[in-house]
Write a protein that holds these residues in place. Structure first.
Motif, PDB file in Angstrom:
ATOM      1  N   SER A  70       0.823   0.632  12.965  1.00  0.00           N
ATOM      2  CA  SER A  70       0.845   1.438  11.802  1.00  0.00           C
ATOM      3  C   SER A  70      -0.612   2.100  11.440  1.00  0.00           C
ATOM      4  O   SER A  70      -0.670   3.473  10.764  1.00  0.00           O
ATOM      5  CB  SER A  70       1.855   1.070  10.993  1.00  0.00           C
ATOM      6  OG  SER A  70       0.648   0.303   9.950  1.00  0.00           O
ATOM      7  N   CYS A  71      -1.491   2.277  12.234  1.00  0.00           N
ATOM      8  CA  CYS A  71      -2.219   2.445  12.233  1.00  0.00           C
ATOM      9  C   CYS A  71      -3.729   2.160  12.800  1.00  0.00           C
ATOM     10  O   CYS A  71      -3.206   2.200  14.141  1.00  0.00           O
ATOM     11  CB  CYS A  71      -3.596   1.601  10.443  1.00  0.00           C
ATOM     12  SG  CYS A  71      -3.473   0.367  10.938  1.00  0.00           S
ATOM     13  N   GLN A 131       0.080 -10.902   6.380  1.00  0.00           N
ATOM     14  CA  GLN A 131       1.165  -9.592   5.368  1.00  0.00           C
ATOM     15  C   GLN A 131      -0.485  -8.960   5.384  1.00  0.00           C
ATOM     16  O   GLN A 131       0.263  -7.672   4.995  1.00  0.00           O
ATOM     17  CB  GLN A 131       0.157 -11.024   4.211  1.00  0.00           C
ATOM     18  CG  GLN A 131       0.764 -11.620   3.260  1.00  0.00           C
ATOM     19  CD  GLN A 131       1.703 -11.338   2.561  1.00  0.00           C
ATOM     20  OE1 GLN A 131       1.622 -10.377   1.864  1.00  0.00           O
ATOM     21  NE2 GLN A 131       3.275 -12.312   3.282  1.00  0.00           N
ATOM     22  N   LEU A 132      -0.981  -9.007   6.348  1.00  0.00           N
ATOM     23  CA  LEU A 132      -2.209  -7.693   6.530  1.00  0.00           C
ATOM     24  C   LEU A 132      -1.546  -6.365   7.294  1.00  0.00           C
ATOM     25  O   LEU A 132      -1.697  -5.275   6.827  1.00  0.00           O
ATOM     26  CB  LEU A 132      -3.457  -7.644   7.101  1.00  0.00           C
ATOM     27  CG  LEU A 132      -4.246  -6.874   8.183  1.00  0.00           C
ATOM     28  CD1 LEU A 132      -4.726  -5.908   6.906  1.00  0.00           C
ATOM     29  CD2 LEU A 132      -5.169  -7.429   7.948  1.00  0.00           C
ATOM     30  N   LEU A 178      -0.187  -2.970   5.845  1.00  0.00           N
ATOM     31  CA  LEU A 178      -1.135  -1.309   6.665  1.00  0.00           C
ATOM     32  C   LEU A 178       0.243  -0.798   7.266  1.00  0.00           C
ATOM     33  O   LEU A 178       0.062   0.581   6.823  1.00  0.00           O
ATOM     34  CB  LEU A 178      -1.721  -1.653   8.316  1.00  0.00           C
ATOM     35  CG  LEU A 178      -2.787  -3.014   8.064  1.00  0.00           C
ATOM     36  CD1 LEU A 178      -3.030  -3.434   9.421  1.00  0.00           C
ATOM     37  CD2 LEU A 178      -4.152  -1.330   7.661  1.00  0.00           C
ATOM     38  N   LYS A 179       0.973  -0.824   7.322  1.00  0.00           N
ATOM     39  CA  LYS A 179       2.846  -0.422   6.808  1.00  0.00           C
ATOM     40  C   LYS A 179       2.972   0.355   5.984  1.00  0.00           C
ATOM     41  O   LYS A 179       3.532   1.173   5.885  1.00  0.00           O
ATOM     42  CB  LYS A 179       3.388  -1.169   7.938  1.00  0.00           C
ATOM     43  CG  LYS A 179       5.613  -0.740   8.106  1.00  0.00           C
ATOM     44  CD  LYS A 179       5.707  -1.396   8.331  1.00  0.00           C
ATOM     45  CE  LYS A 179       7.203  -0.794   8.408  1.00  0.00           C
ATOM     46  NZ  LYS A 179       8.449  -1.493   9.132  1.00  0.00           N
ATOM     47  N   GLY A 180       2.395  -1.180   5.070  1.00  0.00           N
ATOM     48  CA  GLY A 180       3.588  -0.320   3.779  1.00  0.00           C
ATOM     49  C   GLY A 180       2.715   0.483   2.927  1.00  0.00           C
ATOM     50  O   GLY A 180       3.314   1.577   2.062  1.00  0.00           O
ATOM     51  N   GLU A 231       7.588  -6.896  -0.723  1.00  0.00           N
ATOM     52  CA  GLU A 231       7.371  -6.528  -0.003  1.00  0.00           C
ATOM     53  C   GLU A 231       7.110  -4.858  -0.905  1.00  0.00           C
ATOM     54  O   GLU A 231       5.136  -4.739  -0.754  1.00  0.00           O
ATOM     55  CB  GLU A 231       7.744  -5.614   1.233  1.00  0.00           C
ATOM     56  CG  GLU A 231       6.763  -4.962   2.402  1.00  0.00           C
ATOM     57  CD  GLU A 231       7.680  -4.575   3.462  1.00  0.00           C
ATOM     58  OE1 GLU A 231       6.905  -3.141   4.039  1.00  0.00           O
ATOM     59  OE2 GLU A 231       8.435  -5.502   3.899  1.00  0.00           O
ATOM     60  N   GLU A 232       7.288  -4.491  -1.895  1.00  0.00           N
ATOM     61  CA  GLU A 232       6.746  -3.237  -2.636  1.00  0.00           C
ATOM     62  C   GLU A 232       5.864  -3.422  -3.564  1.00  0.00           C
ATOM     63  O   GLU A 232       4.788  -3.173  -3.613  1.00  0.00           O
ATOM     64  CB  GLU A 232       8.560  -2.794  -2.739  1.00  0.00           C
ATOM     65  CG  GLU A 232       9.469  -2.619  -2.272  1.00  0.00           C
ATOM     66  CD  GLU A 232      10.167  -3.394  -1.228  1.00  0.00           C
ATOM     67  OE1 GLU A 232      10.577  -3.078  -0.333  1.00  0.00           O
ATOM     68  OE2 GLU A 232      10.324  -4.557  -1.386  1.00  0.00           O
TER      69      GLU A 232
END
Length: 377
Positions: free
Chosen positions: A53-54, A21-22, A26-28, A356-357
């Motif tokens: 992604s971060c 989930q984390l 982070l990606k979204g 996810e969104e």
């Protein structure tokens, strides 16, 4: 721009629930509005091999109770001077303690402490520490109403300070699952096209209660000649679980196939999905079952009763009833037409509520609200 530090013990695998989930979050997150930094107390082989992604910072904290705590806190304070964090959000026991104290030492006002279990891992020491840290914790974020209720009672959190945001799932991979995917996976596991397959996705540790599924399989396979079982997952209990399988004479009927990076073909191969945990905050595997349209047998614990509506999107059973799991699986197998209706309703519910969104957007609104509250005060 809102700068957020996500503090977690470590990420050893992206498949575990909270870690998954984390990483999704982070990606979204919208990078035009949010700048996340992942802060891990400890390194892992998985982290060393990843291009995340971060930005990633490793604090190299040993035990939470050792002098290394102060060195790690000093490194975090220096990191804050560089990044100017607006919000610190913490995950897991050690990070909830360390992150809250380190944020206080760094002068960060907005601390969000995550609650993602219903007290299963909390010792008296941790509960006492968490209660003491309420004064330095601005907000709490739970992943189910069950977690919220337990946190209110166990920690004395003010109700207005805790919010529920349900887990999200990348649903695009579940929109169309080809029959060829189902057949290929079943053949890999030695399951014939005309056999029924009951499956579970779970870490192999006590809380997931896999021994109850093995016991149920021993009873059910005596009644159903064409019935097989599979558990997808890995963990410390694997050896003793395999011994139980062999002792029950289920070696050819019950397989533990280890962890799979791509879970969709596994779910496509199942005819029934089982979630038999003794304690569960909000099961990611259960939402995956729902998205795959599986008939579901789930223990009536924690967030399971929020995800599954009994006799509408699946069947719930009392985890303390020794016959509960057997009778629930039997009910699904005895009326596959109705079971498939449950599965289709579950799929609709997953797509309506657990994307996810939707999860990322809910977090973005949550962080924005925190900053607006802070600006008003």
């Amino acid at each position: 721009m809102i700068n957020i530090a996500y503090v977690i013990d470590t990420i050893a695998t992206p498949r575990a629930g909270t870690e998954k989930q984390l990483l999704m979050l982070l990606k979204g997150l919208d990078r035009n509005r949010f700048n996340p930094t992942l802060v891990c107390l400890r390194n892992s082989e998985w982290l060393e091999d990843q291009a995340l992604s971060c930005d990633l910072e490793i604090l190299n904290l040993g035990s939470i109770l050792r002098p290394s705590f102060f060195g790690a806190a000093s490194r975090f304070k220096k990191l804050h001077r560089e990044r100017k964090f607006d919000i610190v959000q913490t995950f897991f026991l050690d990070a909830n303690l360390f992150g809250t104290i380190a944020a206080r030492m760094a002068g960060i006002k907005n601390v969000v402490s995550s609650r993602r279990n219903i007290g299963y891992w909390h010792t008296w020491f941790y509960r006492t520490m968490l209660r003491m840290l309420r004064r330095w914790t601005s907000y709490y974020l739970a992943n189910s109403k069950a977690v919220l209720d337990v946190s209110l009672e166990a920690e004395g959190i003010a109700p207005e300070n805790i919010t529920v945001i349900y887990n999200g799932l990348d649903l695009s991979q579940y929109e169309v699952i080809e029959e060829s995917v189902r057949l290929r996976q079943r053949h890999t596991w030695g399951v014939a096209d005309n056999e029924l397959l009951v499956g579970a996705v779970a870490n192999l540790r006590p809380v997931k209660n896999i021994p109850s599924l093995i016991s149920a399989a021993a009873r059910l396979t005596r009644k159903h000649a064409g019935l097989k079982f599979v558990v997808v997952g890995e963990g410390p209990d694997r050896e003793q679980l395999q011994q139980q399988v062999d002792s029950a004479g289920l070696t050819d009927r019950f397989r533990m196939v280890g962890a799979h990076n791509d879970i969709v073909p596994c779910l496509a191969a199942f005819d029934v999905g089982v979630q038999c945990s003794r304690s569960e905050s909000f099961s990611g595997s259960l939402v995956e079952y729902m998205a795959a349209g599986l008939p579901i047998a789930a223990s009536a614990v924690g967030g399971n009763v929020e995800a599954i509506s009994h006799e509408q999107t699946g069947l719930l059973y009392d985890v303390n009833d020794p016959n509960g799991l057997v009778s629930t699986i039997s009910a699904l197998l005895s009326d596959l037409g109705k079971a498939l209706q449950y599965g289709e309703s579950a799929r609709e519910a997953a797509f309506a509520h657990y994307s996810e969104e939707a999860c990322v957007k809910a977090h973005e609104r949550y962080y924005t609200d925190i900053m607006e509250k802070r600006s008003r005060t």
